[in-house]
Design a protein around this motif. Structure first.
Motif, mmCIF file in Angstrom:
data_model
loop_
_atom_site.group_PDB
_atom_site.id
_atom_site.type_symbol
_atom_site.label_atom_id
_atom_site.label_comp_id
_atom_site.label_asym_id
_atom_site.label_seq_id
_atom_site.Cartn_x
_atom_site.Cartn_y
_atom_site.Cartn_z
ATOM 1 N N ASN A 99 0.822 -1.228 0.000
ATOM 2 C CA ASN A 99 0.000 0.000 0.000
ATOM 3 C C ASN A 99 0.844 1.261 0.000
ATOM 4 O OD1 ASN A 99 -2.376 -1.424 0.008
ATOM 5 N ND2 ASN A 99 -2.362 -1.611 2.244
ATOM 6 N N GLN A 100 2.153 1.078 -0.183
ATOM 7 C CA GLN A 100 3.067 2.221 -0.190
ATOM 8 C C GLN A 100 2.609 3.253 -1.232
ATOM 9 O OE1 GLN A 100 6.966 0.521 -0.449
ATOM 10 N NE2 GLN A 100 7.883 2.402 -1.177
ATOM 11 N N PRO A 101 2.517 4.531 -0.863
ATOM 12 C CA PRO A 101 2.123 5.525 -1.871
ATOM 13 C C PRO A 101 3.184 5.647 -2.961
ATOM 14 C CG PRO A 101 2.743 6.588 0.201
ATOM 15 C CD PRO A 101 2.775 5.116 0.453
ATOM 16 N N ILE A 102 2.727 5.852 -4.199
ATOM 17 C CA ILE A 102 3.671 5.978 -5.317
ATOM 18 C C ILE A 102 3.742 7.451 -5.688
ATOM 19 C CG2 ILE A 102 4.157 5.269 -7.682
ATOM 20 C CD1 ILE A 102 2.414 2.785 -7.132
ATOM 21 N N HIS A 103 4.935 8.034 -5.581
ATOM 22 C CA HIS A 103 5.091 9.461 -5.886
ATOM 23 C C HIS A 103 5.643 9.653 -7.296
ATOM 24 C CE1 HIS A 103 4.333 10.361 -1.682
ATOM 25 N NE2 HIS A 103 5.209 9.431 -1.362
ATOM 26 N N HIS A 104 6.860 9.168 -7.510
ATOM 27 C CA HIS A 104 7.546 9.394 -8.781
ATOM 28 C C HIS A 104 8.000 8.059 -9.351
ATOM 29 C CE1 HIS A 104 7.647 13.713 -8.169
ATOM 30 N NE2 HIS A 104 8.012 13.466 -6.923
ATOM 31 N N VAL A 105 7.825 7.889 -10.662
ATOM 32 C CA VAL A 105 8.228 6.656 -11.334
ATOM 33 C C VAL A 105 9.044 7.038 -12.560
ATOM 34 C CG1 VAL A 105 7.393 4.594 -12.553
ATOM 35 C CG2 VAL A 105 6.155 5.456 -10.563
ATOM 36 N N LEU A 106 10.210 6.431 -12.720
ATOM 37 C CA LEU A 106 11.064 6.715 -13.873
ATOM 38 C C LEU A 106 11.215 5.438 -14.695
ATOM 39 C CD1 LEU A 106 12.969 8.612 -15.392
ATOM 40 C CD2 LEU A 106 14.793 7.909 -13.819
ATOM 41 N N ASP A 107 10.777 5.473 -15.953
ATOM 42 C CA ASP A 107 10.888 4.317 -16.856
ATOM 43 C C ASP A 107 12.051 4.580 -17.814
ATOM 44 O OD1 ASP A 107 10.423 2.026 -18.349
ATOM 45 O OD2 ASP A 107 8.815 2.944 -19.535
ATOM 46 N N LEU A 108 13.191 3.942 -17.545
ATOM 47 C CA LEU A 108 14.397 4.165 -18.357
ATOM 48 C C LEU A 108 14.331 3.320 -19.620
ATOM 49 C CD1 LEU A 108 16.952 3.959 -15.429
ATOM 50 C CD2 LEU A 108 16.332 6.014 -16.704
ATOM 51 N N GLY A 109 14.574 3.926 -20.776
ATOM 52 C CA GLY A 109 14.501 3.174 -22.038
ATOM 53 C C GLY A 109 13.044 2.826 -22.318
ATOM 54 N N THR A 110 12.216 3.812 -22.332
ATOM 55 C CA THR A 110 10.755 3.586 -22.335
ATOM 56 C C THR A 110 10.211 3.115 -23.681
ATOM 57 O OG1 THR A 110 8.684 4.608 -21.588
ATOM 58 C CG2 THR A 110 10.129 5.968 -22.964
ATOM 59 N N GLY A 111 11.028 3.224 -24.753
ATOM 60 C CA GLY A 111 10.585 2.772 -26.069
ATOM 61 C C GLY A 111 9.400 3.577 -26.543
ATOM 62 N N THR A 112 8.325 2.892 -26.931
ATOM 63 C CA THR A 112 7.144 3.619 -27.401
ATOM 64 C C THR A 112 6.335 4.172 -26.230
ATOM 65 O OG1 THR A 112 5.822 1.613 -27.429
ATOM 66 C CG2 THR A 112 6.963 2.181 -29.473
ATOM 67 N N GLY A 113 6.732 3.846 -25.013
ATOM 68 C CA GLY A 113 6.114 4.456 -23.834
ATOM 69 C C GLY A 113 4.889 3.730 -23.304
ATOM 70 N N LEU A 114 4.561 2.568 -23.883
ATOM 71 C CA LEU A 114 3.337 1.876 -23.455
ATOM 72 C C LEU A 114 3.326 1.558 -21.967
ATOM 73 C CD1 LEU A 114 2.190 -0.864 -25.997
ATOM 74 C CD2 LEU A 114 1.066 1.245 -25.297
ATOM 75 N N TRP A 115 4.477 1.068 -21.468
ATOM 76 C CA TRP A 115 4.542 0.703 -20.047
ATOM 77 C C TRP A 115 4.248 1.931 -19.186
ATOM 78 C CZ3 TRP A 115 6.835 2.099 -15.564
ATOM 79 C CH2 TRP A 115 6.795 1.186 -14.500
ATOM 80 N N ALA A 116 4.933 3.051 -19.512
ATOM 81 C CA ALA A 116 4.794 4.267 -18.704
ATOM 82 C C ALA A 116 3.361 4.789 -18.752
ATOM 83 C CB ALA A 116 5.767 5.329 -19.201
ATOM 84 N N ILE A 117 2.754 4.718 -19.923
ATOM 85 C CA ILE A 117 1.385 5.215 -20.077
ATOM 86 C C ILE A 117 0.424 4.356 -19.261
ATOM 87 C CG2 ILE A 117 -0.491 5.521 -21.735
ATOM 88 C CD1 ILE A 117 1.841 6.140 -23.803
#
Ligand SMILES: C[S@@+](CC[C@H](N)C(=O)[O-])C[C@H]1O[C@@H](n2cnc3c(N)ncnc32)[C@H](O)[C@@H]1O
Length: 308
Positions: A99-117
Motif C-alpha cells: 500500500n506504499q504511496p507511489i510518488h515518482h516513477v522513472l521508466d528508463l529506455g521507455t521505447g514507445t512508452g506503453l509501459w509508462a502510459i
C-alpha cells in the motif's frame, strides 16, 4: 512522434522545465494532461533519423543502441510489451509495493512508452516519467554503465523507493543440445560478438542483482522467466507465448541484425540476408528447443533508520 521524454526525478510540483529553466505547461504533454507523462520537444536536428539499409535509427547518441526505431520496430516493441504482460500475469511490476504511496516513477529506455502510459493510467497519483535516446522509444547495457546506473538510481530514489529491471538476457539457448550447430546458434554467437565489440555486455541482466546490492539496495530479488522461441513447449501457456515470440522475433530479426553484422562485424548485406534465411527456418523449427532468458530484478532503497 516528435518528442522525447525528459528525466525529472525530484520534482514535487510535477512541473517540467525547459533548457532555460522555464516551466513547461503540461498542456504540451504528448500524452494528455490527465496522464502525468511529460515530454519535451527536442531540437529538430536531433529528431532527423539516420537511414541505413532501409531502416532508420535515432541520431541522439548515435551508435549507443544497436536497434532501429522505425515504425516496424515500434510495432514489434508494442507486441513485446504485451508478451511481458502475459509473462508476468498481467502485472506491470513484480516488486511488492503493497500500500506504499507511489510518488515518482522513472521508466528508463521507455521505447514507445506503453509501459509508462499504462502505469500512469493505473496510478493516477504517480508522476511517471519515461526517458529514451530515441524520440520514439538492452536492454544491451554498456558494461561500465550498469553499476553507475544503479548508483544513480539509488541516489535519486526516496528512502523506501523501489527499482525494477525487466530484461531479456543473452545467450539465447537450448538446454537439450537441439540448437547446436544451427544457423541460429551461429547468429547468437555473432550477435554477442558484435555487442562485445561495441563495448556492451549482452548478458548484463545476469549481473543486475549483484549491481543492485553493490549500490546499496536491500530486498533484492531476482525472478526468472523463459520465452520459448516458437510453439515447441507442451505446456499450453508457454506454447502460446512461444507462438507470439516467433512472430515478434521474425519481425525484429532484420532490425537486430543488419547494423551490428554489417557495421561492426564487416559482413556484406548479402551475407547477412543469406544467414537470416537460414535463421528464420531455425527459429520456426519446433525441433529446436531454444528460448530467451527473461530476468526481472527488483530491490528497495532502505527506509531512513532501517538497518542496511
Ligand atoms: C528493447 S527497447 C524496450 C522499450 C520498452 N521499455 C518496452 O518494453 O517496450 C530498449 C529501449 O531502450 C532505449 N535505450 C537504449 N539505451 C539507452 C540509454 N542509454 N538511455 C536511454 N534509453 C536507452 C532504446 O532506444 C530502446 O527504445
Amino acid at each position: 512522434m516528435s518528442t522525447v521524454p525528459v528525466p525529472v526525478i525530484d520534482n514535487p510540483e510535477g512541473l517540467e522545465h525547459d533548457d532555460d529553466g522555464n516551466e513547461v505547461d503540461d498542456k504540451d504533454s504528448a500524452i494528455g494532461s490527465d496522464v502525468s507523462v511529460y515530454t519535451e520537444t527536442l531540437r529538430s536536428s536531433l529528431l532527423e533519423s539516420i537511414r541505413e539499409n532501409g531502416r532508420s535509427y535515432h541520431r541522439y547518441h548515435d551508435g549507443s543502441y544497436a536497434l532501429p526505431d522505425d515504425d516496424r520496430e515500434q510495432e514489434r516493441l508494442d507486441m513485446q510489451h504485451e508478451m511481458f504482460l502475459r509473462t508476468f500475469n498481467h502485472k506491470l511490476i513484480l516488486a511488492p509495493l503493497g500500500n506504499q504511496p507511489i510518488h515518482h516513477v522513472l521508466d528508463l529506455g521507455t521505447g514507445t512508452g506503453l509501459w509508462a502510459i499504462q502505469f500512469a493510467d493505473e496510478n493516477p497519483e504517480a508522476n511517471v516519467i519515461g526517458t529514451d535516446l530515441s524520440p520514439m522509444q538492452p536492454s544491451m547495457v554498456p558494461v561500465n554503465y550498469g553499476p553507475r546506473l544503479f548508483r544513480q538510481a539509488f541516489d535519486a530514489l526516496r528512502p523506501g523507493g523501489w527499482i525494477e529491471f525487466q530484461d531479456a538476457s543473452m545467450p539465447i539457448r537450448a538446454d537439450d543440445g537441439t540448437m547446436d550447430g544451427t544457423a541460429w546458434a551461429d547468429w547468437v554467437d555473432k550477435f554477442m560478438d558484435a555487442m562485445q565489440k561495441l563495448g556492451r555486455d549482452s548478458a548484463a541482466p545476469e549481473k543486475y542483482a549483484q549491481w543492485a546490492r553493490d549500490a546499496g539496495f536491500i530486498n533484492v530479488t531476482r525472478v526468472d522467466f523463459k520465452w520459448p522461441q516458437n510453439g515447441w513447449p507442451k505446456n499450453p501457456a508457454l506454447k502460446e507465448l512461444g507462438r507470439w515470440h516467433l512472430i515478434n522475433t521474425l519481425d525484429g530479426l532484420h532490425g537486430f541484425t543488419v547494423r551490428p553484422f554489417t557495421a561492426v562485424l564487416g559482413m556484406s548485406v548479402e551475407e547477412v540476408e543469406l544467414l537470416l534465411m537460414n535463421v528464420r527456418k531455425d527459429i520456426a523449427n519446433r525441433r529446436i528447443h531454444s528460448y530467451w532468458p527473461i530476468i526481472v530484478v527488483y530491490g528497495q532503497k532502505p527506509a531512513v533508520g532501517s538497518p542496511q
